[in-house]
Design a protein around this motif. Sequence first.
Motif, mmCIF file in Angstrom:
data_model
loop_
_atom_site.group_PDB
_atom_site.id
_atom_site.type_symbol
_atom_site.label_atom_id
_atom_site.label_comp_id
_atom_site.label_asym_id
_atom_site.label_seq_id
_atom_site.Cartn_x
_atom_site.Cartn_y
_atom_site.Cartn_z
ATOM 1 N N GLN A 26 0.815 -1.221 0.000
ATOM 2 C CA GLN A 26 0.000 0.000 0.000
ATOM 3 C C GLN A 26 0.846 1.268 0.000
ATOM 4 O O GLN A 26 0.501 2.234 -0.669
ATOM 5 N N TRP A 27 1.956 1.284 0.758
ATOM 6 C CA TRP A 27 2.695 2.530 0.952
ATOM 7 C C TRP A 27 4.080 2.557 0.318
ATOM 8 O O TRP A 27 4.753 3.583 0.342
ATOM 9 N N GLY A 28 4.522 1.430 -0.265
ATOM 10 C CA GLY A 28 5.849 1.408 -0.895
ATOM 11 C C GLY A 28 5.941 2.365 -2.069
ATOM 12 O O GLY A 28 6.876 3.169 -2.172
ATOM 13 N N HIS A 29 4.965 2.284 -2.952
ATOM 14 C CA HIS A 29 4.934 3.185 -4.116
ATOM 15 C C HIS A 29 4.886 4.653 -3.684
ATOM 16 O O HIS A 29 5.713 5.451 -4.149
ATOM 17 N N PRO A 30 3.975 5.033 -2.775
ATOM 18 C CA PRO A 30 3.938 6.446 -2.393
ATOM 19 C C PRO A 30 5.239 6.946 -1.756
ATOM 20 O O PRO A 30 5.688 8.058 -2.045
ATOM 21 N N PHE A 155 -1.684 10.483 -1.738
ATOM 22 C CA PHE A 155 -1.809 10.298 -0.286
ATOM 23 C C PHE A 155 -3.276 10.067 0.075
ATOM 24 O O PHE A 155 -3.592 9.144 0.844
ATOM 25 N N ASN A 156 -4.154 10.859 -0.500
ATOM 26 C CA ASN A 156 -5.592 10.676 -0.237
ATOM 27 C C ASN A 156 -6.070 9.302 -0.708
ATOM 28 O O ASN A 156 -6.878 8.656 -0.032
ATOM 29 N N LEU A 157 -5.580 8.851 -1.841
ATOM 30 C CA LEU A 157 -5.927 7.523 -2.329
ATOM 31 C C LEU A 157 -5.414 6.450 -1.362
ATOM 32 O O LEU A 157 -6.143 5.516 -1.012
ATOM 33 N N GLY A 158 -4.189 6.620 -0.906
ATOM 34 C CA GLY A 158 -3.596 5.647 0.005
ATOM 35 C C GLY A 158 -4.363 5.501 1.301
ATOM 36 O O GLY A 158 -4.575 4.384 1.781
ATOM 37 N N ILE A 159 -4.797 6.611 1.862
ATOM 38 C CA ILE A 159 -5.527 6.503 3.135
ATOM 39 C C ILE A 159 -6.961 6.012 2.939
ATOM 40 O O ILE A 159 -7.587 5.574 3.880
ATOM 41 N N SER A 160 -7.433 6.055 1.673
ATOM 42 C CA SER A 160 -8.793 5.570 1.423
ATOM 43 C C SER A 160 -8.823 4.063 1.130
ATOM 44 O O SER A 160 -9.893 3.467 1.120
ATOM 45 N N LEU A 161 -7.658 3.462 0.866
ATOM 46 C CA LEU A 161 -7.627 2.029 0.518
ATOM 47 C C LEU A 161 -7.736 1.159 1.756
ATOM 48 O O LEU A 161 -7.303 1.413 2.801
#
Length: 161
Positions: A26-30, A155-161
């Motif tokens: 989930q967070w590696g790419h960001p 970031f918004n997409l990440g926290i929504s997943l």
Amino acid sequence: MVNWSEVLEPIAAWFRSLGVPEPIVQWGHPLMMAIVIFILGSYVAWAGWRGKLLEETDKDGAMKNRIAHRQLAPLLFLFLAGGYTGGVLSLVMQHKPLFESPHFWTGSLVLVLLLINGGISLSGFGGDKKILRAVHAYLGSVAIAILFVHAVLGFNLGISL
């Protein structure tokens, strides 16, 4: 119409089989792309503008910045294109839709703008035309600005997943 999630699913399944922890998926790419955008992207833009703005007052400084820009801009594009691919695979791995996110579309737009900008540069600015140098500078700046918006959307997409 091609269902890209289905096309990419075998690759995503292989990555899933590696047992990569969910936070990394989930967070590696960001995290990696934030480094590319905020550090490398900012430096490439800064060096490009310094090379342009120092032209009249500091020829050596302008040349050093232009060389740095010329060397690093292709790497920036390569890292962004690789990150784009990684982000798409990350969404497929998480069984999320690809084309619904503004994050996807801003990333796509940036790659297109940077391809155009690279073409302008590789053309020798159309025989060193001032207008093409200006277009290159401003188009690159727009791409970097969109990347900053892209990061917020991501970031918004990440926290929504």
